[in-house]
Design an enzyme around this catalytic site. Structure first.
Site, PDB file in Angstrom:
ATOM      1  N   GLU A 142       0.886  -1.178   0.000  1.00  0.00           N
ATOM      2  CA  GLU A 142       0.000   0.000   0.000  1.00  0.00           C
ATOM      3  C   GLU A 142       0.913   1.215   0.000  1.00  0.00           C
ATOM      4  OE1 GLU A 142      -3.271   0.041  -0.127  1.00  0.00           O
ATOM      5  OE2 GLU A 142      -3.740  -2.074   0.169  1.00  0.00           O
TER       6      GLU A 142
ATOM      7  N   CYS B  96      -2.239   9.522   2.512  1.00  0.00           N
ATOM      8  CA  CYS B  96      -1.759   8.927   1.255  1.00  0.00           C
ATOM      9  C   CYS B  96      -2.703   9.192   0.088  1.00  0.00           C
ATOM     10  CB  CYS B  96      -1.549   7.433   1.428  1.00  0.00           C
ATOM     11  SG  CYS B  96      -3.027   6.600   1.992  1.00  0.00           S
TER      12      CYS B  96
HETATM   13  P1  NAD Z   1       8.097   4.703   5.080  1.00  0.00           P
HETATM   14  O1  NAD Z   1       8.163   3.916   3.837  1.00  0.00           O
HETATM   15  O2  NAD Z   1       9.216   5.632   5.398  1.00  0.00           O
HETATM   16  O3  NAD Z   1       7.964   3.763   6.362  1.00  0.00           O
HETATM   17  C1  NAD Z   1       7.032   2.704   6.434  1.00  0.00           C
HETATM   18  C2  NAD Z   1       7.594   1.593   7.287  1.00  0.00           C
HETATM   19  O4  NAD Z   1       8.787   1.084   6.699  1.00  0.00           O
HETATM   20  C3  NAD Z   1       7.953   2.009   8.718  1.00  0.00           C
HETATM   21  O5  NAD Z   1       7.428   1.023   9.599  1.00  0.00           O
HETATM   22  C4  NAD Z   1       9.463   2.009   8.736  1.00  0.00           C
HETATM   23  O6  NAD Z   1      10.015   1.580   9.964  1.00  0.00           O
HETATM   24  C5  NAD Z   1       9.855   1.046   7.642  1.00  0.00           C
HETATM   25  N1  NAD Z   1      11.101   1.454   6.965  1.00  0.00           N
HETATM   26  C6  NAD Z   1      11.509   2.715   6.692  1.00  0.00           C
HETATM   27  N2  NAD Z   1      12.694   2.695   6.017  1.00  0.00           N
HETATM   28  C7  NAD Z   1      13.036   1.401   5.871  1.00  0.00           C
HETATM   29  C8  NAD Z   1      14.137   0.720   5.257  1.00  0.00           C
HETATM   30  N3  NAD Z   1      15.136   1.384   4.664  1.00  0.00           N
HETATM   31  N4  NAD Z   1      14.150  -0.630   5.291  1.00  0.00           N
HETATM   32  C9  NAD Z   1      13.142  -1.319   5.867  1.00  0.00           C
HETATM   33  N5  NAD Z   1      12.076  -0.724   6.464  1.00  0.00           N
HETATM   34  C10 NAD Z   1      12.016   0.599   6.479  1.00  0.00           C
HETATM   35  O7  NAD Z   1       6.694   5.467   5.015  1.00  0.00           O
HETATM   36  P2  NAD Z   1       6.087   6.506   6.022  1.00  0.00           P
HETATM   37  O8  NAD Z   1       6.931   7.743   6.000  1.00  0.00           O
HETATM   38  O9  NAD Z   1       5.808   5.851   7.331  1.00  0.00           O
HETATM   39  O10 NAD Z   1       4.677   6.826   5.323  1.00  0.00           O
HETATM   40  C11 NAD Z   1       4.535   7.764   4.309  1.00  0.00           C
HETATM   41  C12 NAD Z   1       4.374   7.087   2.961  1.00  0.00           C
HETATM   42  O11 NAD Z   1       3.436   6.039   3.049  1.00  0.00           O
HETATM   43  C13 NAD Z   1       3.802   8.026   1.911  1.00  0.00           C
HETATM   44  O12 NAD Z   1       4.456   7.790   0.693  1.00  0.00           O
HETATM   45  C14 NAD Z   1       2.354   7.626   1.809  1.00  0.00           C
HETATM   46  O13 NAD Z   1       1.754   7.909   0.576  1.00  0.00           O
HETATM   47  C15 NAD Z   1       2.434   6.168   2.063  1.00  0.00           C
HETATM   48  N6  NAD Z   1       1.179   5.690   2.615  1.00  0.00           N
HETATM   49  C16 NAD Z   1       0.414   4.837   1.880  1.00  0.00           C
HETATM   50  C17 NAD Z   1      -0.802   4.398   2.380  1.00  0.00           C
HETATM   51  C18 NAD Z   1      -1.692   3.471   1.610  1.00  0.00           C
HETATM   52  O14 NAD Z   1      -2.607   2.930   2.215  1.00  0.00           O
HETATM   53  N7  NAD Z   1      -1.474   3.258   0.333  1.00  0.00           N
HETATM   54  C19 NAD Z   1      -1.218   4.816   3.640  1.00  0.00           C
HETATM   55  C20 NAD Z   1      -0.400   5.681   4.351  1.00  0.00           C
HETATM   56  C21 NAD Z   1       0.806   6.090   3.848  1.00  0.00           C
END
Ligand code: NAD
Length: 454
Positions: A207, A241
Site C-alpha cells: 500500500e 496517502c
Molecule cells: P516509510 O516507507 O518511510 O515507512 C514505512 C515503514 O517502513 C515504517 O514502519 C518504517 O520503519 C519502515 N522502513 C523505513 N525505512 C526502511 C528501510 N530502509 N528498510 C526497511 N524498512 C524501512 O513510510 P512513512 O513515511 O511511514 O509513510 C509515508 C508514505 O506512506 C507516503 O508515501 C504515503 O503515501 C504512504 N502511505 C500509503 C498508504 C496506503 O494505504 N497506500 C497509507 C499511508 C501512507
C-alpha cells in the site's frame, strides 16, 4: 524475532486459528481491548503530532470499529467454501474453492494514521485465520508504544505479536520467511520490502503512495466541491496517502475556484489547538515542505513555525509541470493549482506519470466521468468527493503500478490474507473411458462434440 516466528508457525500448524469461532472470538477481544485503550491511544496520537481527539476518532477509530463489526459478522460466511460451476467435460462432479489462511503474516505500518494503518490489516489477517507480527511505525513512537503494550498484555505472542523499532528492526524482520507480508509506506521502502519478499517468494501487498490528482471541470458545483477538497487536502495537515496532491482546474473557472478555495480555508480556521489540524510529523519533513514553496507562486498561506512543526494551508497558483512541487508526493498542506483548457491535456499529463493511488474528478457530466474513469489508470477514487472511498469497506482499497499492489478492506481484506484452494470432487460411480488409452477415432470425434457444447 526467529523465536516469535517459530512460536507462530507451530500455533498455526496446530490448526486452532483456522476455526471461524476462534477468529471471531479474537476479533471480539481485539474490539474490547481497543475500546479500553481508546483514551490512551488518543492521547498518544496527540503527543506524536498534536492531532485532536475528535479528529483522531473520526479518521482512525470509526473506520476500525466498522471493519471489526463487519468481520465479526461475516467471518463465518466468508470462511465457507465457495461453489464453482463444473464444466461439461468434468461432469458428474462438484467444484468448489476452500478459503485457507496463508499462515504467519508480517504487517508493517506507516505513521500518518498510526492506529488504523497498523490495525486495519491486522483485523483482516485475523479474520482470515492467520497469525500476525505487527511492526508499527517508529516515527509515531508514543502511539506505537501503546499499541505494543496493549497487544502484549492481551494476546499471546504465538498468535499476535508486536515488534517495535525502525529501519534496523524492519530489516531484521524482513530477513525471515513469512507466508505473507503486508506493507504500508513509501514507494522507496516498498521496493525494499518487495525484494526481501522475493527471496522466499512470499506474497506481498504493498500500500504505497504517489501524486493523486484532483480534476475540476467547468461544470463542477463549486459551492460544494471546494469544501470537500479543502477538507480532504488539509486533513491531517495533508499527510494522507490519498489526499488530493494537486488540482487541475479548468481555466474558465479558475478565478471563481480560487476565491472559494481561499474563503473555505479561512472558514475552517486550521490550527493545532482547534482539533482540525496536525503537526508536520518531523522537522526534516517540514524542511522538505518549505523547500517546495515557490514564493513567486504563493497565492495563500506559506507561513510555518519550526518549533511547533506547524505549516499553514498553502496554495500555489500558476504551477507548471516542471515546478519542484510537481516532482514527488507532497504529503503536506501545500496545494498546487494548475489550469487546463482541454481535458486531453490533463489525461495525457496524468498518464505520463506513475499511476496514482487516487484520482478525484469534479463534474456533473456523465460523458466526462466515463471518459476519465475509462482512460486513466489509478488505484481508486471518487467523483465529486475526496478520501471517502477509503471509508466504504465494500470498496477494495489499494494502488496500481507504482502506487501499490493488492487491496484490502472488508471482504477484499479477507481475500488478501487467504488462499483459495480449488477442488474438483468426483464420484466413483461413473467412469467414462474417453481419456484412457488407446486413443481411437471415435474418442476424438466424441471429445470434439462435447467441446462444441461446452
Ligand atoms: P516509510 O516507507 O518511510 O515507512 C514505512 C515503514 O517502513 C515504517 O514502519 C518504517 O520503519 C519502515 N522502513 C523505513 N525505512 C526502511 C528501510 N530502509 N528498510 C526497511 N524498512 C524501512 O513510510 P512513512 O513515511 O511511514 O509513510 C509515508 C508514505 O506512506 C507516503 O508515501 C504515503 O503515501 C504512504 N502511505 C500509503 C498508504 C496506503 O494505504 N497506500 C497509507 C499511508 C501512507
Amino acid at each position: 524475532m526467529k523465536e516469535i516466528l517459530d512460536l507462530q508457525k507451530s500455533l498455526f500448524d496446530s490448526n486452532i486459528t483456522k476455526s471461524p469461532t476462534f477468529r471471531v472470538a479474537q476479533l471480539k477481544k481485539l474490539k474490547r481491548v481497543l475500546k479500553d485503550h481508546e483514551p490512551e491511544l488518543l492521547n498518544a496520537v496527540h503527543k506524536d503530532f498534536m492531532k485532536g481527539q475528535f479528529n483522531t476518532f473520526l479518521t482512525e477509530f470509526s473506520g476500525l470499529y466498522l471493519e471489526l463489526d463487519s468481520y465479526i459478522k461475516n467471518v463465518p460466511k466468508w470462511s465457507k467454501s465457495e461453489r464453482a460451476k463444473t464444466n461439461l467435460l468434468n461432469l458428474p462432479a462438484k467444484s468448489y474453492l476452500i478459503p485457507e489462511p496463508l499462515g504467519v503474516c508480517l504487517i508493517i505500518g506507516a505513521w500518518n494514521y498510526p492506529v488504523s494503518l497498523s490495525l486495519a490489516p491486522v483485523l483482516a489477517a485475523i479474520a482470515a485465520g492467520n497469525t500476525v507480527i505487527l511492526k508499527p511505525s517508529e516515527i509515531t513512537n508514543h502511539t506505537s508504544a501503546v499499541i505494543a503494550k496493549m497487544i502484549r498484555s492481551n494476546f499471546d505472542p504465538s498468535f499476535f505479536a508486536v515488534v517495535q523499532g525502525g529501519v534496523q528492526e524492519t530489516t531484521d524482520l524482513l530477513a525471515q520467511h513469512y507466508d505473507k507480508i503486508f506493507f504500508t509506506g513509501s514507494v522507496a521502502v516498498g521496493k525494499i520490502v518487495y525484494q526481501a519478499a522475493a527471496r522466499h517468494l512470499t506474497p506481498v501487498t504493498l500500500e504505497l503512495g504517489g501524486k493523486s490528482p484532483a480534476i475540476v471541470a467547468p461544470d463542477a458545483n463549486l459551492n460544494i466541491i471546494v469544501k470537500r477538497l479543502v477538507w480532504g487536502k488539509f486533513l491531517n495537515a495533508g499527510q494522507t496517502c490519498i489526499a488530493p496532491d494537486y488540482v487541475y482546474v479548468h481555466k474558465s473557472i479558475e478565478d471563481q475556484f480560487l476565491a472559494r478555495l481561499s474563503k473555505e480555508i479561512d472558514h475552517a480556521q486550521f490550527a493545532l489547538e482547534k482539533d482540525n489540524y496536525a503537526q508536520i510529523i518531523t522537522t526534516s519533513h517540514l524542511e522538505r515542505l518549505i523547500r517546495l514553496i515557490d514564493e513567486q507562486k504563493l497565492f495563500k498561506g506559506g507561513r510555518y513555525d519550526m518549533p511547533s512543526r506547524f505549516m499553514e494551508p498553502t496554495v500555489l497558483t500558476g504551477v507548471t509541470h516542471s515546478d519542484k512541487v510537481m516532482e514527488d508526493e507532497i504529503f503536506g498542506p501545500i496545494f498546487p493549482i494548475l489550469t487546463y483548457n482541454n481535458i486531453e491535456e490533463v489525461i495525457s499529463f496524468v498518464k505520463s506519470r506513475p499511476k496514482p493511488l487516487a484520482l478525484y474528478l469534479f463534474t456533473e457530466s456523465n460523458s466526462l466521468r466515463k471518459k476519465v474513469l475509462t482512460e486513466v489508470s489509478f488505484g481508486g477514487g471518487a467523483v465529486n468527493e475526496v478520501i471517502l472511498q477509503f471509508a466504504n469497506e465494500n470498496l477494495p482499497f489499494g494502488g496500481v503500478g507504482q502506487s501499490g499492489m493488492g487491496a484490502y478492506h472488508g471482504e477484499a481484506g479477507f481475500r488478501c490474507f487467504s488462499h483459495y484452494k480449488s477442488i474438483l470432487q468426483k464420484p466413483t460411480w461413473f467412469e467414462p473411458t474417453l481419456k484412457y488409452y488407446p486413443y481411437k477415432r471415435w474418442k476424438e470425434s466424441l471429445l470434439k462434440n462435447i467441446l462444441r457444447f461446452s
